[in-house]
Design a protein around this motif. Structure first.
Motif, mmCIF file in Angstrom:
data_model
loop_
_atom_site.group_PDB
_atom_site.id
_atom_site.type_symbol
_atom_site.label_atom_id
_atom_site.label_comp_id
_atom_site.label_asym_id
_atom_site.label_seq_id
_atom_site.Cartn_x
_atom_site.Cartn_y
_atom_site.Cartn_z
ATOM 1 N N GLY A 176 0.842 -1.300 0.154
ATOM 2 C CA GLY A 176 -0.074 0.020 -0.164
ATOM 3 C C GLY A 176 0.967 1.222 -0.045
ATOM 4 N N GLY A 177 2.101 1.439 -0.008
ATOM 5 C CA GLY A 177 2.782 2.312 -0.006
ATOM 6 C C GLY A 177 3.012 3.273 -1.434
ATOM 7 N N ASN A 178 2.510 2.479 -2.505
ATOM 8 C CA ASN A 178 2.867 3.161 -3.718
ATOM 9 C C ASN A 178 1.506 4.014 -4.229
ATOM 10 O OD1 ASN A 178 5.420 2.191 -4.378
ATOM 11 N ND2 ASN A 178 4.622 0.231 -4.666
ATOM 12 N N PRO A 179 1.703 4.976 -5.091
ATOM 13 C CA PRO A 179 0.442 5.735 -5.475
ATOM 14 C C PRO A 179 -0.307 4.826 -6.427
ATOM 15 C CG PRO A 179 2.521 6.922 -6.028
ATOM 16 C CD PRO A 179 2.461 5.853 -5.646
ATOM 17 N N ILE A 201 28.191 -0.152 7.314
ATOM 18 C CA ILE A 201 29.647 -0.022 7.546
ATOM 19 C C ILE A 201 30.169 -1.316 8.184
ATOM 20 C CG2 ILE A 201 31.605 1.000 8.863
ATOM 21 C CD1 ILE A 201 30.353 3.413 8.315
ATOM 22 N N ARG A 202 29.349 -2.037 9.111
ATOM 23 C CA ARG A 202 29.782 -3.239 9.837
ATOM 24 C C ARG A 202 29.793 -4.543 8.650
ATOM 25 N NH1 ARG A 202 31.096 -3.318 14.958
ATOM 26 N NH2 ARG A 202 30.211 -1.713 16.462
ATOM 27 N N GLY A 203 28.479 -4.474 7.806
ATOM 28 C CA GLY A 203 28.434 -5.180 6.835
ATOM 29 C C GLY A 203 29.616 -5.204 5.850
ATOM 30 N N LEU A 204 30.078 -3.981 5.337
ATOM 31 C CA LEU A 204 31.209 -3.830 4.465
ATOM 32 C C LEU A 204 32.362 -4.554 5.102
ATOM 33 C CD1 LEU A 204 30.296 -0.343 3.189
ATOM 34 C CD2 LEU A 204 30.108 -2.645 1.745
ATOM 35 N N ARG A 205 32.481 -4.417 6.196
ATOM 36 C CA ARG A 205 33.974 -4.709 6.956
ATOM 37 C C ARG A 205 33.968 -6.189 6.857
ATOM 38 N NH1 ARG A 205 34.969 -0.861 12.083
ATOM 39 N NH2 ARG A 205 33.652 -2.525 12.861
ATOM 40 N N VAL A 206 32.946 -7.051 6.812
ATOM 41 C CA VAL A 206 32.762 -8.427 6.733
ATOM 42 C C VAL A 206 32.320 -9.195 5.614
ATOM 43 C CG1 VAL A 206 32.565 -8.685 9.371
ATOM 44 C CG2 VAL A 206 30.509 -8.382 7.828
ATOM 45 N N ASN A 207 32.396 -8.173 4.143
ATOM 46 C CA ASN A 207 32.175 -8.794 3.180
ATOM 47 C C ASN A 207 30.716 -8.942 2.757
ATOM 48 O OD1 ASN A 207 34.804 -8.503 3.049
ATOM 49 N ND2 ASN A 207 35.247 -10.510 3.234
ATOM 50 N N VAL A 208 29.821 -8.287 3.355
ATOM 51 C CA VAL A 208 28.397 -8.530 3.092
ATOM 52 C C VAL A 208 28.393 -7.991 1.358
ATOM 53 C CG1 VAL A 208 25.907 -7.810 3.243
ATOM 54 C CG2 VAL A 208 27.404 -8.389 5.289
ATOM 55 N N ASP A 209 27.497 -8.425 0.523
ATOM 56 C CA ASP A 209 27.462 -8.108 -0.849
ATOM 57 C C ASP A 209 26.601 -7.116 -1.155
ATOM 58 O OD1 ASP A 209 29.595 -9.898 -2.527
ATOM 59 O OD2 ASP A 209 28.702 -11.587 -1.253
ATOM 60 N N GLY A 210 25.555 -7.039 -0.252
ATOM 61 C CA GLY A 210 24.655 -5.961 -0.775
ATOM 62 C C GLY A 210 23.773 -5.843 0.527
ATOM 63 N N PHE A 211 22.831 -4.720 0.417
ATOM 64 C CA PHE A 211 22.292 -4.342 1.549
ATOM 65 C C PHE A 211 20.747 -3.723 0.959
ATOM 66 C CE2 PHE A 211 26.479 -3.549 2.455
ATOM 67 C CZ PHE A 211 27.042 -4.201 3.315
ATOM 68 N N ASN A 212 19.643 -3.973 1.820
ATOM 69 C CA ASN A 212 18.439 -3.538 1.260
ATOM 70 C C ASN A 212 17.641 -3.048 2.575
ATOM 71 O OD1 ASN A 212 15.372 -4.159 0.346
ATOM 72 N ND2 ASN A 212 16.748 -3.945 -1.316
ATOM 73 N N ARG A 213 17.522 -1.818 2.559
ATOM 74 C CA ARG A 213 16.887 -0.968 3.745
ATOM 75 C C ARG A 213 15.448 -1.182 3.619
ATOM 76 N NH1 ARG A 213 13.867 3.398 5.385
ATOM 77 N NH2 ARG A 213 14.222 4.364 6.950
ATOM 78 N N TRP A 214 14.868 -1.524 4.852
ATOM 79 C CA TRP A 214 13.278 -1.511 4.920
ATOM 80 C C TRP A 214 12.857 -0.170 5.409
ATOM 81 C CZ3 TRP A 214 9.998 -5.091 3.659
ATOM 82 C CH2 TRP A 214 8.634 -5.010 4.342
ATOM 83 N N SER A 215 12.325 0.588 4.595
ATOM 84 C CA SER A 215 11.822 0.216 3.243
ATOM 85 C C SER A 215 11.853 1.598 2.326
ATOM 86 C CB SER A 215 10.353 -0.447 2.989
ATOM 87 O OG SER A 215 9.421 0.408 3.717
ATOM 88 N N PHE A 216 11.556 1.609 1.042
ATOM 89 C CA PHE A 216 11.400 2.858 0.194
ATOM 90 C C PHE A 216 10.061 3.564 0.289
ATOM 91 C CE2 PHE A 216 11.185 4.217 -4.193
ATOM 92 C CZ PHE A 216 11.525 5.558 -4.208
ATOM 93 N N THR A 217 8.865 2.861 -0.143
ATOM 94 C CA THR A 217 7.666 3.220 0.126
ATOM 95 C C THR A 217 7.006 2.514 1.375
ATOM 96 O OG1 THR A 217 6.923 1.606 -1.628
ATOM 97 C CG2 THR A 217 7.365 3.917 -2.243
ATOM 98 N N ASN A 218 6.050 3.152 1.949
ATOM 99 C CA ASN A 218 5.578 2.477 3.315
ATOM 100 C C ASN A 218 4.413 3.596 3.547
ATOM 101 O OD1 ASN A 218 5.078 1.862 5.726
ATOM 102 N ND2 ASN A 218 7.290 0.806 6.163
ATOM 103 N N ARG A 219 3.332 3.207 4.024
ATOM 104 C CA ARG A 219 2.330 4.066 4.563
ATOM 105 C C ARG A 219 2.620 4.720 5.779
ATOM 106 N NH1 ARG A 219 -3.874 1.586 2.871
ATOM 107 N NH2 ARG A 219 -3.430 1.710 0.564
ATOM 108 N N GLY A 220 3.237 3.825 6.718
ATOM 109 C CA GLY A 220 4.027 4.282 8.034
ATOM 110 C C GLY A 220 2.769 4.245 9.221
#
Length: 498
Positions: free
Chosen positions: A76-79, A327-346
């Motif tokens: 429900g976060g997108n128009p 930064i902690r993930g980069l230091r131990v070789n995590v390959d990618g990161f995905n924040r929760w979240s871009f769109t969100n009703r909140g």
């Protein structure tokens, strides 16, 4: 007490520098020639296509979803897809942020609400195409995530269809194979690199979406079947999982399904602590030994607030926590990161959104979509300068983590970005030295709660210097600083890959 301790550390370091022994002063040395790990992903945020508000209808089921909003804010976060202007605003924000590794979320109900009756043209599928169109055009990598099934026709008796494991695993994998073939072959979305078949199943510290009730069954068997389905159809998209939460401990004996996956991913929602960093190191090392990338496909900090419309996840405190996690993930070789979240009703399980698309009081979509200021800029100062497929490089320092978190990335084309997070209540004065990098102009960008309180703030460089010369940096209290050879004006879009 924390303020006194921090001040004392800085005072001692200052005395050491004044005594003539400059080696004891606070310093960071980045060696661009010393590559440590090349990422197989980048940095982005969860972007869901689900919009239907289906009543839960809990009557008649013995095994039920957990909580009053079990799907959380994953819809429900997108128009509306009819709002071209609304979607243009959303995609413009995605471009400005430079999102380049995106977990795109959907449900089986969107495309197959009845067995073998596939619907590729409904409103939710159109929203999915809008997201994938942007990813395709902007070269963002996609991990396509089927969050849950929520179809009555393939639910186990007495188990609510939202959380039920598939009654017929054969039908389940056939459905996914048909979906992915449609998206990749018919629609031509080469941006889809990975596919996850279910969100946060049992196996981590918490799990749902895969309930057998009183029946016997194993999710491991279904991963095997999905692998066979993809192989038979010639699908090149890589299966990813297990998608466990929350910072599940690395226990190799549980990973019997790993042969059927080409990518490993987990979630974290309490901030990555030093112990969590060590756990990520174990996950990443094991995954890489298997020849597979390792991703943190959801991260945030529930300790700052979770249920209801709590604003804590969108605060600058949350931005600092998220930056520390990266930064902690980069230091131990995590390959990618995905924040929760871009769109969100909140208004469901906390205000996790980076942009405001929804009026929480009027319960309607906003005509003007604007940033959640602290969350947006607190994430952008990383994401805009974070190239896909970058390499971590040596970032040695005599500054303890308790004072300053730091990491450095070299893009595929040789552009350097250094990320510095001051978690303390006082400024930090540190000398930055860059070596073994062709001479470049370095640009300094900064955000803090106080800086973002200025209405005129734009993310422009506040100062420049030559990479051939060391630079004394003053890092404001509780701030995020990026020093980058990428020169981005506020009017420029963020970097996808460079």
């Amino acid at each position: 007490m924390r303020l006194i301790q921090t001040t004392l550390i800085l005072f001692i370091a200052l005395l050491a520098g004044c005594s003539g022994n400059s080696n004891d002063a606070l310093h960071i040395r980045v060696d661009a020639s010393q590559k440590i790990h090349t990422l197989q992903g980048g940095l982005g945020a969860s972007w869901h296509a689900i919009s239907k508000e289906i009543p839960l209808n809990l009557e008649g089921y013995k095994y039920l979803p957990q909580g009053s909003t079990p799907r959380g804010s994953a819809y429900g976060g997108n128009p509306s897809v009819t709002s071209k202007e609304g979607w243009k605003q959303v995609t413009d924000h995605a471009s400005w942020l430079g999102l380049n590794f995106i977990r795109v979320e959907m449900s089986q109900r969107m495309y197959e609400s009845e067995r073998r009756q596939f619907d590729w043209d409904n409103e939710e599928m159109q929203a999915l195409y809008n997201i994938l169109d942007w990813c395709q055009e902007n070269e963002a990598d996609v991990l396509l995530q089927q969050m849950w099934r929520y179809v009555d026709w393939n639910a186990i008796p007495e188990v609510h269809p939202l959380v039920s494991a598939p009654k017929s695993a054969e039908d389940f994998v056939y459905s996914i194979g048909t979906l992915v073939e449609h998206l990749v072959n018919t629609k031509g979305y080469s941006c889809i690199k990975y596919f996850g078949m279910t969100n946060e199943p049992p196996g981590g510290t918490w799990g749902s979406w895969w309930e057998y009730g009183g029946e016997e069954g194993s999710i491991n068997d279904v991963w095997k079947m999905l692998h066979e389905e993809f192989t038979e159809r010639g699908i090149k998209v890589l299966i990813s999982g297990p998608g466990w939460t929350d910072m599940p401990p690395f226990e190799e004996e549980k990973l019997v399904f790993a042969p059927y996956m080409k990518s490993i991913d987990i979630h974290s929602y309490h901030g990555v602590t030093p112990a969590g960093e060590e756990n990520l190191r174990k996950w990443a090392a094991w995954s890489h030994n298997q020849g597979k990338p390792f991703f943190l496909t959801e991260f945030g900090n529930m300790n700052l607030g979770w249920r209801g419309d709590n604003p804590a996840p969108k605060t600058f405190d949350a931005a600092l926590s998220n930056a520390q996690d990266v930064i902690r993930g980069l230091r131990v070789n995590v390959d990618g990161f995905n924040r929760w979240s871009f769109t969100n009703r909140g208004d469901l399980d906390g205000q996790w959104q980076l942009i405001q698309t929804w009026d929480r009081d009027k319960k309607e979509y906003l005509a003007d979509i604007v940033p959640e200021r602290e969350a947006y800029y607190g994430f952008a100062i990383l994401s805009r300068f974070f190239s896909k497929y970058a390499s971590t490089v040596s970032c040695d320092s005599n500054v303890p983590d308790s004072l300053l978190m730091k990491a450095a990335l070299l893009s595929p084309k040789g552009e350097l970005s250094v990320f510095l997070v001051n978690l303390q209540d006082t400024p930090v004065d540190v000398l930055l030295e860059v070596v073994n990098l062709p001479e470049k102009t370095m640009h300094i960008y900064q955000v803090s709660e106080e800086i973002l309180a200025r209405s005129e703030y734009e993310m422009n460089a506040i100062e420049t210097f030559s990479s051939r010369k060391s630079k004394q940096l003053l890092l404001p209290a509780r701030s995020i600083t990026t020093v980058s050879s990428n020169h981005l004006k506020d009017s420029d879009n963020g970097i996808i890959v460079n």
